[in-house]
Each structure stands twice: as C-alpha cells, then as structure tokens.
Design a protein around this motif. Structure first.
Motif, PDB file in Angstrom:
ATOM      1  N   ASN A  37      -2.008   1.384  -8.599  1.00  0.00           N
ATOM      2  CA  ASN A  37      -1.010   1.819  -7.619  1.00  0.00           C
ATOM      3  C   ASN A  37      -1.451   1.407  -6.231  1.00  0.00           C
ATOM      4  N   VAL A  38      -0.611   0.648  -5.543  1.00  0.00           N
ATOM      5  CA  VAL A  38      -0.981   0.068  -4.251  1.00  0.00           C
ATOM      6  C   VAL A  38      -0.069   0.589  -3.145  1.00  0.00           C
ATOM      7  N   ALA A  39      -0.671   1.076  -2.083  1.00  0.00           N
ATOM      8  CA  ALA A  39       0.071   1.481  -0.886  1.00  0.00           C
ATOM      9  C   ALA A  39       0.187   0.270   0.025  1.00  0.00           C
ATOM     10  N   MET A  40       1.422  -0.063   0.380  1.00  0.00           N
ATOM     11  CA  MET A  40       1.701  -1.180   1.273  1.00  0.00           C
ATOM     12  C   MET A  40       2.337  -0.600   2.542  1.00  0.00           C
ATOM     13  N   TYR A  41       2.957  -1.437   3.351  1.00  0.00           N
ATOM     14  CA  TYR A  41       3.707  -0.958   4.510  1.00  0.00           C
ATOM     15  C   TYR A  41       4.791  -1.971   4.843  1.00  0.00           C
ATOM     16  N   ASN A  42       5.880  -1.476   5.395  1.00  0.00           N
ATOM     17  CA  ASN A  42       6.928  -2.342   5.930  1.00  0.00           C
ATOM     18  C   ASN A  42       6.523  -2.676   7.360  1.00  0.00           C
ATOM     19  N   PRO A  43       6.269  -3.949   7.653  1.00  0.00           N
ATOM     20  CA  PRO A  43       5.775  -4.301   8.987  1.00  0.00           C
ATOM     21  C   PRO A  43       6.795  -4.035  10.089  1.00  0.00           C
ATOM     22  N   ILE A  44       6.265  -3.598  11.214  1.00  0.00           N
ATOM     23  CA  ILE A  44       7.087  -3.426  12.409  1.00  0.00           C
ATOM     24  C   ILE A  44       6.511  -4.307  13.510  1.00  0.00           C
ATOM     25  N   GLY A  45       7.373  -4.732  14.391  1.00  0.00           N
ATOM     26  CA  GLY A  45       6.913  -5.553  15.510  1.00  0.00           C
ATOM     27  C   GLY A  45       6.178  -6.782  15.012  1.00  0.00           C
ATOM     28  N   SER A  46       4.990  -6.969  15.499  1.00  0.00           N
ATOM     29  CA  SER A  46       4.208  -8.169  15.179  1.00  0.00           C
ATOM     30  C   SER A  46       3.113  -7.912  14.144  1.00  0.00           C
ATOM     31  N   GLU A  47       3.239  -6.826  13.369  1.00  0.00           N
ATOM     32  CA  GLU A  47       2.245  -6.560  12.324  1.00  0.00           C
ATOM     33  C   GLU A  47       2.248  -7.682  11.290  1.00  0.00           C
ATOM     34  N   VAL A  48       1.098  -7.890  10.666  1.00  0.00           N
ATOM     35  CA  VAL A  48       0.988  -8.876   9.598  1.00  0.00           C
ATOM     36  C   VAL A  48       2.002  -8.524   8.512  1.00  0.00           C
ATOM     37  N   ASN A  49       2.787  -9.529   8.107  1.00  0.00           N
ATOM     38  CA  ASN A  49       3.799  -9.328   7.063  1.00  0.00           C
ATOM     39  C   ASN A  49       3.414 -10.154   5.844  1.00  0.00           C
ATOM     40  N   ILE A  50       2.899  -9.477   4.825  1.00  0.00           N
ATOM     41  CA  ILE A  50       2.563 -10.184   3.582  1.00  0.00           C
ATOM     42  C   ILE A  50       3.609  -9.926   2.499  1.00  0.00           C
ATOM     43  N   LEU A  51       4.607  -9.102   2.792  1.00  0.00           N
ATOM     44  CA  LEU A  51       5.566  -8.710   1.760  1.00  0.00           C
ATOM     45  C   LEU A  51       6.324  -9.896   1.164  1.00  0.00           C
ATOM     46  N   ARG A  52       6.619 -10.920   1.971  1.00  0.00           N
ATOM     47  CA  ARG A  52       7.372 -12.058   1.430  1.00  0.00           C
ATOM     48  C   ARG A  52       6.531 -12.914   0.483  1.00  0.00           C
ATOM     49  N   PHE A  53       5.217 -12.688   0.453  1.00  0.00           N
ATOM     50  CA  PHE A  53       4.322 -13.453  -0.422  1.00  0.00           C
ATOM     51  C   PHE A  53       3.801 -12.622  -1.595  1.00  0.00           C
ATOM     52  N   VAL A  54       3.997 -11.317  -1.532  1.00  0.00           N
ATOM     53  CA  VAL A  54       3.449 -10.418  -2.546  1.00  0.00           C
ATOM     54  C   VAL A  54       4.597  -9.638  -3.176  1.00  0.00           C
ATOM     55  N   ASP A  55       4.720  -9.738  -4.489  1.00  0.00           N
ATOM     56  CA  ASP A  55       5.749  -8.984  -5.204  1.00  0.00           C
ATOM     57  C   ASP A  55       5.026  -8.078  -6.197  1.00  0.00           C
ATOM     58  N   TYR A  56       4.467  -7.010  -5.676  1.00  0.00           N
ATOM     59  CA  TYR A  56       3.665  -6.124  -6.514  1.00  0.00           C
ATOM     60  C   TYR A  56       4.523  -4.959  -6.970  1.00  0.00           C
ATOM     61  N   LYS A  57       4.561  -4.720  -8.258  1.00  0.00           N
ATOM     62  CA  LYS A  57       5.496  -3.761  -8.849  1.00  0.00           C
ATOM     63  C   LYS A  57       5.149  -2.296  -8.579  1.00  0.00           C
ATOM     64  N   ASN A  58       3.885  -1.920  -8.632  1.00  0.00           N
ATOM     65  CA  ASN A  58       3.490  -0.520  -8.444  1.00  0.00           C
ATOM     66  C   ASN A  58       3.139  -0.264  -6.982  1.00  0.00           C
ATOM     67  N   SER A  59       4.119  -0.491  -6.118  1.00  0.00           N
ATOM     68  CA  SER A  59       3.841  -0.342  -4.690  1.00  0.00           C
ATOM     69  C   SER A  59       4.510   0.915  -4.132  1.00  0.00           C
ATOM     70  N   TYR A  60       3.825   1.487  -3.160  1.00  0.00           N
ATOM     71  CA  TYR A  60       4.248   2.714  -2.491  1.00  0.00           C
ATOM     72  C   TYR A  60       4.236   2.455  -0.999  1.00  0.00           C
ATOM     73  N   PHE A  61       5.206   3.063  -0.300  1.00  0.00           N
ATOM     74  CA  PHE A  61       5.340   2.809   1.128  1.00  0.00           C
ATOM     75  C   PHE A  61       5.303   4.121   1.898  1.00  0.00           C
ATOM     76  N   PRO A  62       4.806   4.074   3.147  1.00  0.00           N
ATOM     77  CA  PRO A  62       4.636   5.308   3.913  1.00  0.00           C
ATOM     78  C   PRO A  62       5.941   5.876   4.460  1.00  0.00           C
ATOM     79  N   VAL A  63       5.934   7.187   4.563  1.00  0.00           N
ATOM     80  CA  VAL A  63       6.982   7.933   5.245  1.00  0.00           C
ATOM     81  C   VAL A  63       6.269   8.818   6.254  1.00  0.00           C
ATOM     82  N   CYS A  64       6.628   8.679   7.528  1.00  0.00           N
ATOM     83  CA  CYS A  64       6.014   9.499   8.576  1.00  0.00           C
ATOM     84  C   CYS A  64       6.709  10.855   8.625  1.00  0.00           C
TER      85      CYS A  64
END
Length: 172
Positions: A37-64
């Motif tokens: 199980n991998v925690a990723m993030y949706n990039p904002i602003g100029s953060e590194v964006n690897i999502l378009r290169f990584v299609d990982y199925k067991n991914s979790y994203f943050p909620v503030c």
C-alpha cells in the motif's frame, strides 16, 4: 546553518527547467520501492509530479483535516477539491498508518534526508504515527545547505532526485 525562506525556495522550484524529463527520471527511480500500500499525493503548484509516469494500483492520497491533521484514502476516480485546492479522493474509509508500506512525500527543499515542507506540519504529524518507508522526492535544484530543523521535523528514509538516491544512514 542557513535560515529558511520558503517563499524563495518555492520561487526557485517553480523556475526549474526540463521538468518532465526530470520527473520521469524520479519516477523510474521510485518504481522499485513501490510495494504494498503506497501513499502518494496529487501535486500542487510546482511540486514534483510523478503521477503521469506511475500507475500504481494500491495507492492512497491525503486528505487535509482540521487542526493540521491528515489521513489517507484509497484512490478513486471520484475526487473532490479539498484544502489548498488539492484534488482529494472520496472519504470512504481512511487507511490506518500501520497498513501503509511506503509514502511518497513532496518537499520544498532538503538537506541530505532532512525535509523542508510548507511549514504547517501536516506530514510531520502523520509521520509520527507511521513506521513504513518514507521517500521524499525533489529536484536536485532543491538541495540546501545544512539548516536548523525543528524537533517535530521527521527525516526521510530516502530522498530521490533525478540524479541520485540519498539514503538516511541513521535509519539502518
């Protein structure tokens, strides 16, 4: 020791050239660590964006949440705009920090495996409860000189840039 000026660090990150090429290199270096199980993030602003290169199925994203807290939820196609204009998954069932194996964490800057974030402490508070692999991702241009870190700052196990993987020897 340098004094941190986050606005200057963000300006510098925003002006990085050849972003897509560098993000692809970071994604390729990250791939071997994506297990369980991998925690990723949706990039904002100029953060590194690897999502378009990584299609990982067991991914979790943050909620503030309130009080600078954060939880992670399973990726879903149905996303809503949350805090800081970040797209967030549906809040169906938060994953327990012990059930996450790897966290991919954005950075404003770094020195060795010390991370500089935005300064609100969302990740640091979450990482206090997390025992898995912590991977900070950044561009080489975000490297800093030694800086005074706060007691509450949590170091990364690895920092991955387009040209290197920095390992935190203290966590061996």
């Amino acid at each position: 020791m340098i004094l941190l000026d986050r606005k200057e660090l963000l300006r510098k990150r925003k002006n990085i050239n050849n972003r897509e090429e560098k993000e692809k290199a970071i994604a390729q270096a990250v791939l071997p660590f994506l297990k369980g199980n991998v925690a990723m993030y949706n990039p904002i602003g100029s953060e590194v964006n690897i999502l378009r290169f990584v299609d990982y199925k067991n991914s979790y994203f943050p909620v503030c949440l309130e009080n600078y807290q954060m939880e992670f939820y399973k990726y879903s196609e149905n996303q809503i705009q949350g805090a800081f204009q970040v797209m967030e998954p549906e809040r169906i069932c938060a994953i327990d920090p012990d059930a996450l194996d790897v966290m991919i964490i954005p950075m404003v800057g770094f020195y060795h495996c010390q991370r500089v974030g935005y300064g609100k402490g969302y990740y640091d508070r979450y990482l206090e409860r997390y025992a898995g692999l912590k991977i900070g991702i950044a561009f080489d241009e975000q490297a800093l000189e030694p800086f005074l870190k706060k007691e509450t700052d949590i170091d990364m196990d690895l920092v991955i840039t387009p040209t290197q993987i920095i390992r935190n020897d203290e966590n061996k």
